[in-house]
Scaffold this active site. Sequence first.
Site, PDB file in Angstrom:
ATOM      1  CE  LYS A  63       9.261   1.797  11.150  1.00 34.83           C
ATOM      2  NZ  LYS A  63       9.837   0.488  10.766  1.00 34.83           N
ATOM      3  CB  SER A  64       2.525   2.153  14.894  1.00 39.92           C
ATOM      4  OG  SER A  64       1.499   2.991  14.406  1.00 39.92           O
ATOM      5  CB  ALA A 100      -0.546  -6.773   5.358  1.00 42.27           C
ATOM      6  N   GLY A 131       2.323  -5.105   9.161  1.00 46.90           N
ATOM      7  CA  GLY A 131       2.322  -5.900  10.384  1.00 46.90           C
ATOM      8  C   GLY A 131       2.914  -5.195  11.591  1.00 46.90           C
ATOM      9  CG  ASN A 166      -2.335   2.305  14.864  1.00 45.34           C
ATOM     10  OD1 ASN A 166      -3.520   2.176  14.555  1.00 45.34           O
ATOM     11  ND2 ASN A 166      -1.361   1.791  14.137  1.00 45.34           N
ATOM     12  CB  CYS A 187      -3.198  -1.234  12.606  1.00 46.60           C
ATOM     13  SG  CYS A 187      -2.378  -2.464  11.560  1.00 46.60           S
ATOM     14  CG  ASN A 212      -4.632   3.068   9.618  1.00 48.09           C
ATOM     15  OD1 ASN A 212      -4.108   2.703   8.576  1.00 48.09           O
ATOM     16  ND2 ASN A 212      -4.032   2.944  10.791  1.00 48.09           N
ATOM     17  CB  THR A 213      -5.479   1.036   5.269  1.00 45.02           C
ATOM     18  OG1 THR A 213      -5.167   0.229   6.414  1.00 45.02           O
ATOM     19  CG2 THR A 213      -4.219   1.716   4.785  1.00 45.02           C
TER      20      THR A 213
END
Length: 582
Positions: A48-49, A77, A79, A136, A139, A203-204
């Site tokens: 995970k980031s 989301a 976060g 990243n 996001c 990414n999304t």
Amino acid sequence: MTIEERLRINGKLPRSRIVTASGCRATTLETIERYSRTIHDIGIFTTKSIGPVSNPGNPAPIYCSDHAVGAGARRNAVGLANPGMEYFSHELEAFRQKSPDLNGALLLGSVYGANLEEIVSVSKSLAPHLDAIEINFSCPHAKGYGLDTGRDADAIAKIVHEVYATTGKDVFAKLSPNLSDDDLAQIAKGCIAARAKGITVVNTVGPGESCFDGTSTPILYNGKGGLSGPSIKQRGLDCTRIVRNAIGAGPLIIGIGGICSGADARDYISAGADFIGIGTAMEGMDSSLLQMYVQDLDQDIELGTDNAATLVPNVSLSYSAFKIKRIEECSPTLRIIYFDKPFPAQACQYLFLAVLGDSDHPTMEAPLSIPISEPELALAVRLHPRKDRVHHFTSRVWEKGVGDTLYARGPYGVPFKVSRGEYYLVAGGTGAAALLSISNVHNNNFVFLGAKNEDELIFRNLFQGVKILATEEESGADEIGYVTRAFEKSLYCKSNYLSEVIACGPVPMLSDLVNVTTRMGFDDSKVSIIMEPYMKCGVGICGCCSFEDGSVSCVDGHIITADRFKKYVQTGRFKRDACGGW
């Protein structure tokens, strides 16, 4: 240069083309270690980031469907929830001591920060324990991070160069599909010139809103979330082609976005991807099914077949409206809410109950056991004060009255497998809700209910079998595990122990119970503990409910045997916090 030489990362050749996308399923080191041993067809695990400091991220709901976009469309989301670089670096060090080579898989560490200094600092902290670093820049919903740092080509190139120069590790830049085609090409080309090993796309997409049916109220706590699933595949393919044309044949590309089947993966490879990232496709799969899925996907890529997609389960994230019919006030902090219609479920399953947002508050939800599913749904809800904020899920529920509407999705969780034997059911407080769902379908029980006082002995008239009640008022507040004392005393009165013990309640009570069952000679395999881990998505994507052994409780099971419970209590690692740490 041979293909194998080109595909090496940090001098190592990944054992397959399949990569777990950051933030999806393999979000804890325990799960990564478990899957490195059991799912050999995952070549690269992405963490995970991780940021400079711990971050609880957004409360639930963090993940939802978007039927307006298309079948399988999801919004999230999270976060950027994470335990922070200091905590994670310490965990990484211990993790590498346990699994130095990750059983042949590679570990790609995702990092983020608000600026060059933060990103370099996080990268430097984690780098000694990583095979490569993914920055990243993409996001779409975290203000000040991700995409907010991923639009300036010169700034991105400088960050990539500094991370590479500081850590000496191969660097991937994860770029956003929200960039224009020209900007995407320019930024990707600049990253490679700055010594990036490769580019991760995408990414999304978004962010955007998904609303409850018939309303304009967003489902997600954050309001807006990034889009994933089949609906973004075409944009992912387009971005992959754009990046490949910009950076040439040599640098690596990890392609992510809408990949579910072997055909999807081959489309990405044809577009220029070297590795295939999976995310939303893992939704709803337990670890055994995930192992079969990844194995088939790897074979599909090589053989041109398309078997993996047949294993993808149909998971519902749809909400149904439930009107409050009546409320039973058990105490100032405990109530039973009765609704106007049924909610079919099996023993020990749970639902996510949502309170819709309004002009002053976002939507909030939480998982709750389903004690009574038919003919009308009933739920036990305890008011839990939160010192850090006035408004939270249970306070919002407390604002609701008869005639008001709440929303529910589910059921989720691996059901309890009811056998024909005799049961000891031992409950503390609202743990009675989960155990009632067993009693509803099994009548050969000895039931032990414990609570602070008689008013909080919920559902006591509904349990089937012999009932023994215990309260704090009768036992004395200093007597820890008062209901387990009643349980233990009953054992001395019986010549033959019953076949199985099932318990749910506060951890101190459960610990005391397991001590009793061990002392009295129960086999650990015959003692089942219903755990209540911290949950956000409920369908195996966010991974925040994973146990210390790496299993993901919402899909692998939240009911564990006494031997596992003992290990968790011994280490103090039985429930994660909102940041993902212990």
